[in-house]
Each structure stands twice: as structure tokens, then as C-alpha cells.
Design an enzyme around this catalytic site. Sequence first.
Site, PDB file in Angstrom:
ATOM      1  N   PHE A 224      -2.264 -11.623   7.999  1.00 39.30           N
ATOM      2  CA  PHE A 224      -2.612 -12.594   6.728  1.00 39.30           C
ATOM      3  C   PHE A 224      -1.646 -12.204   5.617  1.00 39.30           C
ATOM      4  O   PHE A 224      -0.813 -12.917   5.282  1.00 39.30           O
ATOM      5  CB  PHE A 224      -3.748 -12.742   6.528  1.00 39.30           C
ATOM      6  CG  PHE A 224      -4.345 -13.528   5.245  1.00 39.30           C
ATOM      7  CD1 PHE A 224      -3.505 -14.891   5.016  1.00 39.30           C
ATOM      8  CD2 PHE A 224      -4.901 -13.036   4.455  1.00 39.30           C
ATOM      9  CE1 PHE A 224      -3.897 -15.518   3.957  1.00 39.30           C
ATOM     10  CE2 PHE A 224      -5.212 -13.730   3.001  1.00 39.30           C
ATOM     11  CZ  PHE A 224      -4.673 -14.706   2.844  1.00 39.30           C
TER      12      PHE A 224
ATOM     13  N   PHE B  12      12.204  -7.766  13.636  1.00 34.51           N
ATOM     14  CA  PHE B  12      10.848  -7.445  13.961  1.00 34.51           C
ATOM     15  C   PHE B  12      10.794  -6.516  15.444  1.00 34.51           C
ATOM     16  O   PHE B  12      11.742  -6.441  16.411  1.00 34.51           O
ATOM     17  CB  PHE B  12       9.996  -8.739  14.541  1.00 34.51           C
ATOM     18  CG  PHE B  12       8.656  -8.534  15.303  1.00 34.51           C
ATOM     19  CD1 PHE B  12       7.442  -8.444  14.063  1.00 34.51           C
ATOM     20  CD2 PHE B  12       8.501  -8.503  16.442  1.00 34.51           C
ATOM     21  CE1 PHE B  12       6.506  -8.104  14.704  1.00 34.51           C
ATOM     22  CE2 PHE B  12       7.123  -8.061  16.998  1.00 34.51           C
ATOM     23  CZ  PHE B  12       6.123  -7.981  16.089  1.00 34.51           C
TER      24      PHE B  12
ATOM     25  N   ASP C  56       2.750  -0.225  18.162  1.00 34.25           N
ATOM     26  CA  ASP C  56       1.354  -0.002  18.033  1.00 34.25           C
ATOM     27  C   ASP C  56       1.387   1.226  17.102  1.00 34.25           C
ATOM     28  O   ASP C  56       1.993   2.250  17.486  1.00 34.25           O
ATOM     29  CB  ASP C  56       0.457   0.063  19.284  1.00 34.25           C
ATOM     30  CG  ASP C  56      -0.912   0.108  18.916  1.00 34.25           C
ATOM     31  OD1 ASP C  56      -1.473   0.985  18.238  1.00 34.25           O
ATOM     32  OD2 ASP C  56      -1.590  -0.667  19.740  1.00 34.25           O
TER      33      ASP C  56
ATOM     34  N   TYR D 243     -15.715   1.116   8.833  1.00 32.49           N
ATOM     35  CA  TYR D 243     -14.315   0.531   7.942  1.00 32.49           C
ATOM     36  C   TYR D 243     -14.188   1.380   6.790  1.00 32.49           C
ATOM     37  O   TYR D 243     -12.839   1.976   6.585  1.00 32.49           O
ATOM     38  CB  TYR D 243     -14.403  -1.044   7.887  1.00 32.49           C
ATOM     39  CG  TYR D 243     -13.263  -1.594   7.162  1.00 32.49           C
ATOM     40  CD1 TYR D 243     -11.991  -1.273   7.611  1.00 32.49           C
ATOM     41  CD2 TYR D 243     -13.360  -2.192   5.743  1.00 32.49           C
ATOM     42  CE1 TYR D 243     -10.718  -1.681   6.998  1.00 32.49           C
ATOM     43  CE2 TYR D 243     -12.528  -2.741   5.317  1.00 32.49           C
ATOM     44  CZ  TYR D 243     -11.016  -2.401   5.739  1.00 32.49           C
ATOM     45  OH  TYR D 243      -9.988  -3.170   5.055  1.00 32.49           O
TER      46      TYR D 243
ATOM     47  N   LYS E 119     -11.121   4.240   6.173  1.00 35.55           N
ATOM     48  CA  LYS E 119     -10.016   3.861   5.022  1.00 35.55           C
ATOM     49  C   LYS E 119     -10.041   5.110   4.145  1.00 35.55           C
ATOM     50  O   LYS E 119      -8.920   5.704   3.863  1.00 35.55           O
ATOM     51  CB  LYS E 119     -10.173   2.624   4.496  1.00 35.55           C
ATOM     52  CG  LYS E 119      -9.819   1.309   5.369  1.00 35.55           C
ATOM     53  CD  LYS E 119      -8.235   1.565   5.396  1.00 35.55           C
ATOM     54  CE  LYS E 119      -7.963   0.133   6.118  1.00 35.55           C
ATOM     55  NZ  LYS E 119      -6.330   0.172   5.832  1.00 35.55           N
TER      56      LYS E 119
END
Length: 264
Positions: free
Chosen positions: A11, A42, A46, A131, A135
Site C-alpha cells: 500500500f 522491478f 524475498d 509485531y 519491529k
Amino acid sequence: MKILIIGSNGFVGKFLSRKLIDSGYQVAEMDVCAPDNNGRNFFLGDISSPEEIAKAARGVDAIINLAAKHHDFGVSPEEFFNVNVQGTQNILDCAAEMDIKQFIFYSTVAVYGNHKAYTTEASVTEPVSEYGKSKLAAETLINKWILEDSSRQAVILRPTVVFGQGNYANMYNLINSIYKKRFLFVGKGENIKSVAYVENLVDATIFLLERLRPGVEVYNYSDYPQLNIEQIVKTIARYIPCDLSNLRLPLRPTLAAASLFDLM
């Protein structure tokens, strides 16, 4: 200047890539999902693969990493660690080997855990989610990477909930539930919901990219004014437009019932 965006087909990545290109930057992109537009520079890859990172990073001056596991459900602690922590280490190792000294990392305000008051960059980090923990662990790796070479430059961005066109997560679900008249207030609606509009966040990213300097800098990101849930909901309802129900559910019994869904 050539920038590699990792997580470019996500996004935020789509907005960031487009804005950087429009601003005159050369952009290379890497993601686990191929874009609809195959004409861009592009690389399908991964961050678990150092070889794929190195292929995409050839000839770049800076790396911006947006790739992450971030969903609330369906992601194991091991997946959070493998992608968000080990993946970041792979990127940093590649940057060191290729002498890339500029790095921007998208972290999250989830590193602060649950706070009743406003948090700042100086607030204690006490993540409660896997999460947030992953981080914060990745941030630790970046600080170590910076200490290894005094000429390296890094920015750690900690955004709040990001919304905008093409996003179908948190804020979209709220807007959709109001539009379909399925929204009910829980409690008084006085809790602050900090949000970040995607194009504002992208502008802030480019602003910081152009001002990178040796060392690591940490920035929280949220749009202002800070609104509470009642203000946000009434603003959405006014612009749809639609009427809101006067029914309000009591906070504690509703949270107790919701916890059953969390367990499921």
C-alpha cells in the site's frame, strides 16, 4: 540518486515509488508480489534471500524497507521474527557488502505498547504484540549497523495507522461499517485514534531522505489534529452522509465479549 524500495508493491510502497519517480529519483523496486505495471525497474524477491536483495540493490545509493509481516491474526511469532528481524538483518548485511550507507526503515508505534498518554520518541518502548516486538528488535539491528561505520545514515519511522485510497484495512473497515449502518459506539468514544494519511507519510519520508545525516534518527509519524473516536466517526458520517445510531455499548462487557473472538 537511485533508491531501492523493498516492499514496493504494498500500500505505502506504491505511493512512495510513484512520488519518488515524479520527484526525479531513479527507483528500483523489490517485492514478493509482482506489480501490474511490468514496465518498472522491478525485482521479484524475498528479504529472506540475501542473493535476491543483492540483485535488486546493485547500483543503488539508498534503501527504503517497507517489507514486513504485520497482520494481527494468522502470523506466528516465528514468521514475525524471520521476516521483520532476520529479513532486516539480511538487508543490512547486503548494504554493508555493497557499501550502501543510507537506509530508511518503516517501524511502527506498536513498539511503545499500550500507553494512556501521548508517546514521543523518548517514550519507553514496551511492545506487547509480536509485531511490535519484532519491529523493535529490527530497530536494534539498525542501531548496531550504524555503530559499525560512522559514515552510515539511517532513519527509523514509526507511523500510526496509515490509511488512504487503495487501503482496505483499519480505517476502511471503520468507514465501511458506518456507511452500511453497522457501527455502534463502544464506551464514551473519548479515546484518541492517531492516524496517518498515506500521501502525507510519503512526503515526510522524502523530506527525511533528503536530510539524511550520519547516525540514526527516530521519528514518530501522525497527522494532526489528533481526534478521538467520536470526532472521527461523526466526521465520516457527515461526509458520507448518514445518520448514526444513538445506541452505545458499555465498554467492559463489550471488551469481555470481544476477547472470545480473539481466542477463536
